[in-house]
Design an enzyme around this catalytic site. Structure first.
Site, PDB file in Angstrom:
ATOM      1  N   CYS A 186      -4.829   2.734  -3.483  1.00 31.89           N
ATOM      2  CA  CYS A 186      -3.570   3.191  -2.884  1.00 31.89           C
ATOM      3  C   CYS A 186      -2.462   2.164  -3.102  1.00 31.89           C
ATOM      4  O   CYS A 186      -1.635   1.928  -2.196  1.00 31.89           O
ATOM      5  CB  CYS A 186      -3.727   3.486  -1.391  1.00 31.89           C
ATOM      6  SG  CYS A 186      -4.751   4.910  -1.074  1.00 31.89           S
TER       7      CYS A 186
ATOM      8  N   GLN B 131      -4.770  -4.909   6.938  1.00 29.23           N
ATOM      9  CA  GLN B 131      -5.834  -5.790   6.430  1.00 29.23           C
ATOM     10  C   GLN B 131      -5.892  -7.118   7.163  1.00 29.23           C
ATOM     11  O   GLN B 131      -6.937  -7.788   7.161  1.00 29.23           O
ATOM     12  CB  GLN B 131      -5.635  -6.061   4.926  1.00 29.23           C
ATOM     13  CG  GLN B 131      -5.773  -4.833   4.052  1.00 29.23           C
ATOM     14  CD  GLN B 131      -7.156  -4.199   4.134  1.00 29.23           C
ATOM     15  OE1 GLN B 131      -8.140  -4.813   4.545  1.00 29.23           O
ATOM     16  NE2 GLN B 131      -7.238  -2.939   3.763  1.00 29.23           N
TER      17      GLN B 131
ATOM     18  N   ASP C 276       2.964  -4.589   8.027  1.00 33.51           N
ATOM     19  CA  ASP C 276       1.769  -3.759   7.858  1.00 33.51           C
ATOM     20  C   ASP C 276       0.570  -4.703   7.989  1.00 33.51           C
ATOM     21  O   ASP C 276       0.261  -5.462   7.068  1.00 33.51           O
ATOM     22  CB  ASP C 276       1.830  -3.089   6.487  1.00 33.51           C
ATOM     23  CG  ASP C 276       0.513  -2.426   6.092  1.00 33.51           C
ATOM     24  OD1 ASP C 276      -0.480  -2.572   6.820  1.00 33.51           O
ATOM     25  OD2 ASP C 276       0.484  -1.778   5.036  1.00 33.51           O
TER      26      ASP C 276
ATOM     27  N   LYS D 106     -10.415  -0.255  10.561  1.00 40.78           N
ATOM     28  CA  LYS D 106     -10.609  -1.428   9.690  1.00 40.78           C
ATOM     29  C   LYS D 106     -10.996  -2.657  10.508  1.00 40.78           C
ATOM     30  O   LYS D 106     -11.338  -3.688   9.964  1.00 40.78           O
ATOM     31  CB  LYS D 106      -9.336  -1.711   8.890  1.00 40.78           C
ATOM     32  CG  LYS D 106      -9.011  -0.611   7.867  1.00 40.78           C
ATOM     33  CD  LYS D 106      -7.875  -1.028   6.979  1.00 40.78           C
ATOM     34  CE  LYS D 106      -7.220   0.123   6.257  1.00 40.78           C
ATOM     35  NZ  LYS D 106      -8.004   0.637   5.136  1.00 40.78           N
TER      36      LYS D 106
ATOM     37  N   HIS E  60       0.870  -1.187   0.000  1.00 48.99           N
ATOM     38  CA  HIS E  60       0.000   0.000   0.000  1.00 48.99           C
ATOM     39  C   HIS E  60       0.910   1.242   0.000  1.00 48.99           C
ATOM     40  O   HIS E  60       2.036   1.188   0.486  1.00 48.99           O
ATOM     41  CB  HIS E  60      -0.834  -0.047   1.287  1.00 48.99           C
ATOM     42  CG  HIS E  60      -1.885   0.998   1.426  1.00 48.99           C
ATOM     43  ND1 HIS E  60      -1.615   2.273   1.858  1.00 48.99           N
ATOM     44  CD2 HIS E  60      -3.219   0.948   1.235  1.00 48.99           C
ATOM     45  CE1 HIS E  60      -2.739   2.965   1.922  1.00 48.99           C
ATOM     46  NE2 HIS E  60      -3.739   2.187   1.538  1.00 48.99           N
TER      47      HIS E  60
HETATM   48  C1  LIG Z   1      -2.470  -2.846   3.458  1.00 49.79           C
HETATM   49  C2  LIG Z   1      -2.746  -1.462   3.971  1.00 49.79           C
HETATM   50  N1  LIG Z   1      -1.768  -0.802   4.589  1.00 49.79           N
HETATM   51  C3  LIG Z   1      -1.958   0.424   5.095  1.00 49.79           C
HETATM   52  C4  LIG Z   1      -3.164   1.056   4.978  1.00 49.79           C
HETATM   53  C5  LIG Z   1      -3.337   2.429   5.556  1.00 49.79           C
HETATM   54  O1  LIG Z   1      -4.266   2.389   6.572  1.00 49.79           O
HETATM   55  P1  LIG Z   1      -4.744   3.761   7.261  1.00 49.79           P
HETATM   56  O2  LIG Z   1      -5.267   4.609   6.147  1.00 49.79           O
HETATM   57  O3  LIG Z   1      -5.775   3.333   8.224  1.00 49.79           O
HETATM   58  O4  LIG Z   1      -3.533   4.343   7.886  1.00 49.79           O
HETATM   59  C6  LIG Z   1      -4.208   0.426   4.319  1.00 49.79           C
HETATM   60  C7  LIG Z   1      -5.507   1.104   4.108  1.00 49.79           C
HETATM   61  O5  LIG Z   1      -6.252   0.794   3.230  1.00 49.79           O
HETATM   62  C8  LIG Z   1      -4.004  -0.881   3.808  1.00 49.79           C
HETATM   63  O6  LIG Z   1      -4.972  -1.541   3.192  1.00 49.79           O
END
Ligand SMILES: Cc1ncc(COP(=O)(O)O)c(C=O)c1O
Length: 426
Positions: free
Chosen positions: A384, A223, A220, A246, A143
Site C-alpha cells: 500500500c 507502525q 500516522d 497492529k 501509506h
Molecule cells: C504506515 C501505515 N499507515 C496506515 C495504515 C493503515 O492502517 P489500517 O489499515 O489499520 O487503517 C497502515 C497499514 O498497513 C500503515 O502501515
C-alpha cells in the site's frame, strides 16, 4: 491453555520483577496461542507484523469475557450491564490516553482504524479550513491511507497535494520538506514510521518546522505505536492515529488523538445517535467531544480488547519491546544483506520493525510463496505504498516485519528460507 502458557504467561502483577529479569521472549510467546502451530509441516514463523500482529490470550480473554458477562449498549442505559459496558468502553479511553500521554481523555476518539482516523481529519478539520489554491503537505513514503484521503479533499476543494521527497536510503529530505512549507499549507501529514521502508521520521524536527509556520501536523502512527514509545504532548503533534490490530489488539478499532481545542472547533464526521445532545427537526445540538465524533453504536468489544493489549504492552514495557525489535532488526539486516543477490530497500539510519528487500531475478511474490511452503509468513507486494515502489524503481518488495514475540532463531529460519528460494531459482 498449554502447560507452558499457564506457568509462564506474563503476570499482570509482576512488571518490575520481570523487567529486572530481562525480556523473556519464550515466556512471552507462550501467551500467543496462534504461534504454536505448524504450517505446511513447519513451525509457523510469523514475520508479517506490519500487516497485522497476533493477539495474546489476555486480549482474546478480555473480548470473550465482555461478551460472556458484560455485553450491553453503552451510555444510554441505566441498568447494570449497560453501566458495566460503559465502564469498559470509557475505561479503555483512559488507558489509551495514558498510553500516548495525552492530557485529557476527551482527546481520544475511537474510530475503526488509522485509515478512518485520517479520513475523519480530512473530512472535518481540513474540509473546514481548505480553500482553492491551498496545499496539503505529505511525504513520499506515506501509506495509501495517508495519501488518498488528502487527495480526495484536495480534488474537491481545488487545492494541491504537495509531496516532500525522500533520499536513496528512504529518509525524508528535511530541507525540501521545509522549502515546501508555505503560507498556503493547511496541514502536514506524515508517518511516524514507514511501513514499506522502516524509516523512523524525525518527528520533533518536522513538527517544529511546521509549527514555526503555524501549520498543524497529523501523524500516522500505525507502525510506530506498536514498537516505539509515543508521547503526544512531548511531540506536540496536533493529531495522531493508530490501529488496534497492529498493536496486538483486535481489528475494527483504531484511535484518533487530537488536541482538544482543534477537536472542539471541528464539525462532526458522521451524524446519528450518541453524537447529539438534542435533536429537533429545526435544529440539532451536537454532543461534546469525544462523543461528537462517535456516531451510533460503536465497536464496544474493540476498545476493551485494545485496552487489554495496551496493558499487556505496559507490563512488558514499550522501551523493552523497542530494544528487542531493534536487536532483531540489526541481526536480520546483517544476515539478510550478507546473502548474494539481495538488495535492501530502505536503509535509513533510524529504522524500526521492517526489513524490505528484493532478490536478483526472482519476483517478490515467488519469494513469499516459497517461504510460505516453509511455514514462514512475510508480505510481498507494494505494501500500500506504490509511490515508494516507484521511487525505488521496483514493482514490489518482500518484507519481513518483526513483533514483540519474534526470535533470532526465526530470523535464521528466514535466512535459510531465502537460501532455499535462491536454490529453486538458481
Ligand atoms: C504506515 C501505515 N499507515 C496506515 C495504515 C493503515 O492502517 P489500517 O489499515 O489499520 O487503517 C497502515 C497499514 O498497513 C500503515 O502501515
Amino acid at each position: 491453555m498449554t502447560a507452558l502458557a499457564k506457568n509462564f504467561s506474563v503476570s499482570p502483577d509482576a512488571p518490575s520483577e520481570r523487567n529486572r529479569r530481562g525480556y523473556d521472549v519464550e515466556r512471552i510467546r507462550a501467551d500467543f496461542p496462534i504461534l504454536h502451530q505448524k504450517v505446511h509441516g513447519h513451525p509457523l514463523v510469523y514475520l508479517d507484523n506490519a500487516a497485522t500482529s497476533q493477539k495474546p490470550r489476555q486480549v482474546i480473554d478480555a473480548i470473550v469475557r465482555y461478551y460472556e458477562r458484560d455485553n450491553a449498549n453503552i451510555h444510554r442505559g441505566v441498568h447494570y450491564l449497560s453501566e458495566k459496558a460503559t465502564e469498559g468502553y470509557e475505561g479503555a479511553r483512559k488507558t489509551v490516553q495514558e498510553f500516548i500521554n495525552a492530557g485529557d481523555c476527551r482527546e481520544i476518539i475511537f474510530v475503526r482504524s488509522t485509515t478512518e482516523a485520517i479520513n475523519l481529519v480530512a473530512q472535518t478539520y481540513v474540509r473546514q479550513n481548505l480553500r482553492a489554491g491551498d496545499e496539503v503537505l505529505i511525504t513520499a513514503m506515506e501509506h495509501h491511507s495517508d495519501i488518498v484521503p488528502w487527495q480526495m479533499i484536495c480534488q474537491e476543494k481545488n487545492a494541491k497535494l504537495q509531496v516532500a521527497p525522500i533520499n536513496e536510503d528512504g529518509e525524508l529530505i528535511l530541507e525540501e520538506f521545509e522549502r515546501l512549507l508555505n503560507p498556503r499549507t493547511k496541514i502536514v501529514a506524515v508517518a511516524h514510521l514507514s511501513n514499506a521502508l522502516g524509516t523512523i521520521n524525525p518527528l520533533r524536527q518536522i513538527i517544529d518546522l511546521a509549527h514555526a509556520k503555524n501549520v498543524p501536523v497529523m501523524v500516522d502512527g500505525a507502525q510506530a505505536a506498536p514498537r516505539l514509545p509515543v508521547d503526544v504532548r512531548e511531540l506536540d503533534c496536533d493529531f495522531y492515529a493508530f490501529s488496534g490490530h497492529k498493536i496486538y489488539g483486535p481489528t475494527g478499532i483504531g484511535v484518533l488523538y487530537g488536541k482538544l481545542p482543534l477537536l472542539e472547533a471541528m464539525p462532526p464526521y458522521q451524524g446519528g445517535g450518541d453524537m447529539i445532545s438534542s435533536v429537533a427537526f429545526e435544529r440539532t445540538v451536537y454532543n461534546k467531544v469525544p462523543h461528537k465524533f462517535e456516531a451510533g453504536t460503536p465497536d464496544i468489544s474493540g476498545p476493551i480488547g485494545l485496552r487489554a493489549a495496551l496493558e499487556y504492552i505496559n507490563r512488558l514495557g514499550i522501551e523493552n519491546i523497542e530494544r528487542h525489535e531493534h536487536d532483531l532488526l540489526e541481526y536480520a539486516t546483517k544476515r539478510v544483506s550478507a546473502l548474494p543477490g539481495i538488495k535492501l530497500i530502505g536503509t535509513a539510519k533510524q529504522k524500526a520493525g521492517v526489513l524490505s528487500f528484493v532478490m536478483d531475478g526472482v519476483h517478490p511474490h515467488d519469494v513469499g510463496t516459497i517461504l510460505d511452503q516453509q511455514g514462514i509468513a512475510i508480505r510481498t507486494g507494494h505494501h500500500c505504498a506504490q509511490p515508494v515502489m516507484q521511487r525505488f524503481g521496483v514493482p514490489a518488495t518482500a518484507r519481513a516485519s518483526f513483533g514483540l514475540y519474534n526470535t533470532k532463531e526465526e530470523i535464521d529460519a528466514l535466512v535459510s528460507g531465502i537460501k532455499k528460494v535462491q536454490e529453486v531459482f538458481g
